[in-house]
Motif scaffolding. Sequence first.
Motif, short mmCIF file in Angstrom:
data_model
loop_
_atom_site.label_atom_id
_atom_site.label_comp_id
_atom_site.label_asym_id
_atom_site.label_seq_id
_atom_site.Cartn_x
_atom_site.Cartn_y
_atom_site.Cartn_z
N SER A 1 11.67 -5.38 12.59
CA SER A 1 11.80 -4.25 11.67
C SER A 1 10.53 -4.04 10.86
O SER A 1 10.05 -2.90 10.68
N ILE A 2 9.96 -5.13 10.37
CA ILE A 2 8.72 -5.05 9.58
C ILE A 2 7.57 -4.53 10.45
O ILE A 2 6.80 -3.66 10.02
N LEU A 3 7.47 -5.04 11.67
CA LEU A 3 6.41 -4.61 12.57
C LEU A 3 6.52 -3.12 12.90
O LEU A 3 5.52 -2.39 12.86
N ILE A 4 7.75 -2.67 13.18
CA ILE A 4 7.96 -1.25 13.50
C ILE A 4 7.59 -0.38 12.30
O ILE A 4 6.94 0.66 12.44
N SER A 5 8.02 -0.80 11.10
CA SER A 5 7.69 -0.04 9.89
C SER A 5 6.19 0.09 9.71
O SER A 5 5.69 1.17 9.35
N CYS A 6 5.47 -1.00 9.96
CA CYS A 6 4.02 -0.97 9.80
C CYS A 6 3.35 -0.07 10.84
O CYS A 6 2.38 0.62 10.54
N LEU A 7 3.88 -0.09 12.05
CA LEU A 7 3.26 0.67 13.14
C LEU A 7 3.53 2.17 13.05
O LEU A 7 2.72 2.98 13.53
N ILE A 8 4.67 2.56 12.45
CA ILE A 8 4.97 3.99 12.35
C ILE A 8 4.53 4.59 11.02
O ILE A 8 4.56 5.82 10.85
N SER A 9 4.13 3.76 10.07
CA SER A 9 3.73 4.27 8.75
C SER A 9 2.57 5.26 8.81
O SER A 9 2.53 6.20 8.01
N PRO A 10 1.60 5.12 9.75
CA PRO A 10 0.56 6.16 9.84
C PRO A 10 1.12 7.53 10.21
O PRO A 10 0.51 8.55 9.90
N LEU A 11 2.27 7.57 10.86
CA LEU A 11 2.90 8.86 11.18
C LEU A 11 3.43 9.52 9.90
O LEU A 11 3.38 10.74 9.75
N THR A 12 3.95 8.70 8.99
CA THR A 12 4.38 9.22 7.68
C THR A 12 3.18 9.81 6.94
O THR A 12 3.27 10.88 6.33
N ALA A 13 2.06 9.09 7.02
CA ALA A 13 0.83 9.59 6.39
C ALA A 13 0.42 10.93 7.00
O ALA A 13 -0.01 11.85 6.29
N ALA A 14 0.59 11.06 8.31
CA ALA A 14 0.21 12.30 8.98
C ALA A 14 1.09 13.47 8.54
O ALA A 14 0.61 14.60 8.41
N LEU A 15 2.37 13.21 8.30
CA LEU A 15 3.27 14.27 7.84
C LEU A 15 2.89 14.72 6.43
O LEU A 15 3.02 15.90 6.09
N ILE A 16 2.43 13.79 5.60
CA ILE A 16 1.95 14.15 4.27
C ILE A 16 0.67 14.98 4.39
O ILE A 16 0.48 15.96 3.67
N LYS A 17 -0.18 14.59 5.34
CA LYS A 17 -1.40 15.37 5.60
C LYS A 17 -1.04 16.77 6.09
O LYS A 17 -1.71 17.76 5.77
N MET A 18 0.05 16.90 6.85
CA MET A 18 0.51 18.20 7.32
C MET A 18 0.83 19.11 6.13
O MET A 18 0.49 20.29 6.14
N ALA A 19 1.45 18.54 5.10
CA ALA A 19 1.75 19.31 3.90
C ALA A 19 0.47 19.76 3.21
O ALA A 19 0.37 20.89 2.70
N TYR A 20 -0.52 18.88 3.20
CA TYR A 20 -1.84 19.21 2.63
C TYR A 20 -2.47 20.39 3.37
O TYR A 20 -2.97 21.33 2.75
N CYS A 21 -2.44 20.33 4.68
CA CYS A 21 -3.03 21.40 5.50
C CYS A 21 -2.27 22.71 5.33
O CYS A 21 -2.87 23.78 5.27
N ALA A 22 -0.94 22.62 5.28
CA ALA A 22 -0.12 23.82 5.16
C ALA A 22 -0.42 24.58 3.89
O ALA A 22 -0.50 25.82 3.89
#
Length: 260
Positions: free
Chosen positions: A93-114
């Motif tokens: 669970s910890i490993l998966i959370s760490c590996l997908i966290s950059p995708l969360t960052a990308a969604l925040i960046k999407m809001a920035y771009c929008a």
Amino acid sequence: MIKTTQDRIEEIKKNGYTLDFGNVFNHAFENYKKIALYGGLMIFVIFVLLSIFAFGVLIAIFGGTAVVDFLKPENLKPEEFSLNTLLIFSGISILISCLISPLTAALIKMAYCAERDEEFHISTMFEYYKAPYFKEIFIATFVISIISSISSTVINYTQIPVISFVVTVIIELFTILMIPLIIFGKLKAIEALEASILIVSKQPLILLGLIVVGSIGTLVGLIGCCIGIVFTLPFLNSLYYAIYSEIIGFDPETEIENRN
């Protein structure tokens, strides 16, 4: 004089800041309307691909029959798991959370771009798997995941679920600005974690209210067809962006770097 992220954090440390619930919520909602469809489709595709990959790995290791038997409801009771099984699940669970966290960052960046009417490409979803961001996001998520896992394990012995829920909410609340501070403020993992705790501690009730309302709004996606939640989840990312924008803001140098 142009204020850098560090300057703004020092200012907040000394003088605090004001935050209007309505302004932040409206900011987040207006931004969310721009990313709801695209962000939802991104989440859905990523979820499907990750699910296929995970099941493929499990079947390859344990075999299809063993995986199907394990996933039966009667076999998924935590009290039935051995200590080794719990540790393995926690580690995965910890490993998966760490590996997908950059995708969360990308969604925040999407809001920035929008908000700036800039194009957001599929490749941007994987932007934060590159240096220098991935290492910092991974470390920050790993630290928080370890703390959450240890807290949950200790609290489970009390057999009082409400305590576990409260601790989870507290951890989530005080780390909401951690990833934005890494990707926008260019802070290191531990610096971002410390700064997030400091900033939230100045206005915890307003920020808690925003997170609660945002979470309730996200759960609206469960009504009718559960798949709808993938289109309401981006609201939380938009909310995190709006909170960062209202509290920290962006200096010109950061604006230029984020557009590259």
